[in-house]
Design an enzyme around this catalytic site. Sequence first.
Site, mmCIF file in Angstrom:
data_model
loop_
_atom_site.group_PDB
_atom_site.id
_atom_site.type_symbol
_atom_site.label_atom_id
_atom_site.label_comp_id
_atom_site.label_asym_id
_atom_site.label_seq_id
_atom_site.Cartn_x
_atom_site.Cartn_y
_atom_site.Cartn_z
ATOM 1 C CG ASP A 24 8.754 -45.781 -27.387
ATOM 2 O OD1 ASP A 24 9.233 -44.970 -28.193
ATOM 3 O OD2 ASP A 24 7.711 -46.430 -27.627
ATOM 4 C CE LYS A 42 4.849 -38.570 -31.985
ATOM 5 N NZ LYS A 42 4.255 -39.815 -32.533
#
Length: 507
Positions: A252, A415
């Site tokens: 990330d 998500k």
Amino acid sequence: MSVQEYLEKHLLSRKIEEAVNAAVRAKAPDPVLFISTHMRRAAPAVITSVRARQILDGRGEPAVEVALHTNKAVHRASAAAADAPEGAAASSTRDAEKRKLLARAVADAVRVINDKVSEALVGMDPQQQAQIDQAIIDLDKAHHKAEIGMKAMLAVSIAACKAGAAEKEVPLYKHIADLVGKSTSTLPVPAITVINGGTHGGNRLPIQEIMILPVGAKSFEEAMQVGSETYHHLKDIILEKYGSDSCNIGDDGGFTPNISSISEGLDLVIAAIDRAGYNGRIKLAIDVAATDFCIGKKYDLEFKFAEKSRQDFKTADDMIEIYSQLCSGMTCAWIDIFSVHILILFMMLIFPFLYTLEYPLVSIEQPFDKDDWEHSKKFTTLELCQVVGDDLLMSDPERIMRAVNEYTCNALVLKANQVGTVTEAIEVVKQAKDAHWGVMVSHRSGDTDDSFIADLAVGAAAGQIKAGAPCRGECLTKYNQLLRIEEELGSDGVYVGENWRTSAGTS
């Protein structure tokens, strides 16, 4: 057919006359351009085809991209493959085999879109998002949308959403706000990844992410400046203490220093905040991703130590105690010499056992295993911080309803590719907001460079967005889009700041 017959059949004479009259009334400086634009708007947009292809995501793994064609333009969207198909992410499976499975899954999705979805959507109005999404869902007769696939559904749905915004001649976030039923636009607080661990980093840190929330900023632009400066100061601190190898980044974009405990990572971030001069303006958050190191009903915080793994398990109650200490402050035997002012350093040297470091930790994501409802509820009811459900909820309406009824968390990480379509994503946001939960719109690790979630976070007034570090292209596309949106909104846009959990209200 003669020219006159053709003109009469399509009523072109009348339409051209209307366009010319409109140009005259508008005193258009370029009448040809004005007339062509007027004629183009007069024709309603319809979907003419949907074509899919395989592209690569931020990890270099296969992902789905869709080009949705209307009679006016082409609109593209992409969706990360995210996790591999069932069983492919097991530790015994080699990365090469995982990529092969992902490639097969993406190839299947591309085939389904080109063969089935395209045919079903041809002729539909791209402004009718709910009808388009329902048409996609109706094609899938399998349980949990396994036949069409979430990523295929999402890519098509997002492309249609972009086409709908274009037809209305409004920004994407405004079109989404219309779909949600929101009249105001708010800029979310970014949950910026600064340290990676868990399965997303090559260090020994068991949790997946440590994040900073610049709630004290006055605008999203300032929030990104605050976050970026802190991120780079953190890099300098890690370099000084651990060496250049620890400045590598994880999935990330967060740094992966050679640390093994949560508190050690938080200490580093506190030091970076202090060095950047942003004390009091930044809150902390962690994504534990506890499912990754849950074995049975216990937690192996040393699962990344080959020599120590499975030797010292923590119970769920032990984990509650750890989180409680992190949220309320804990006694520290060590803190970097450069991270404190002279007075604090002096006090530490004389009374080190009395020094307590207060972590401004306000959010913990997935603190327990995905099926541990009991301890998630037990921790949430302590009201120590925002407790964000990820694996626990899977953005699934039924699991969200259960969590609301049982109070097993108080925030949703959304998500979109866990849901399937834009319409369904909007519905779960409404569901969470109606429960007075926080909502964190999230990217997927190794996402594509599609910036859709930035517009979704603004349009749905989510209040929070998680898009990784101020590093890696697939992360920056989301943050940069939010900067553009804020500039476009001007005084009409409000950065939620300190109201990051409550400003959006209910739907």
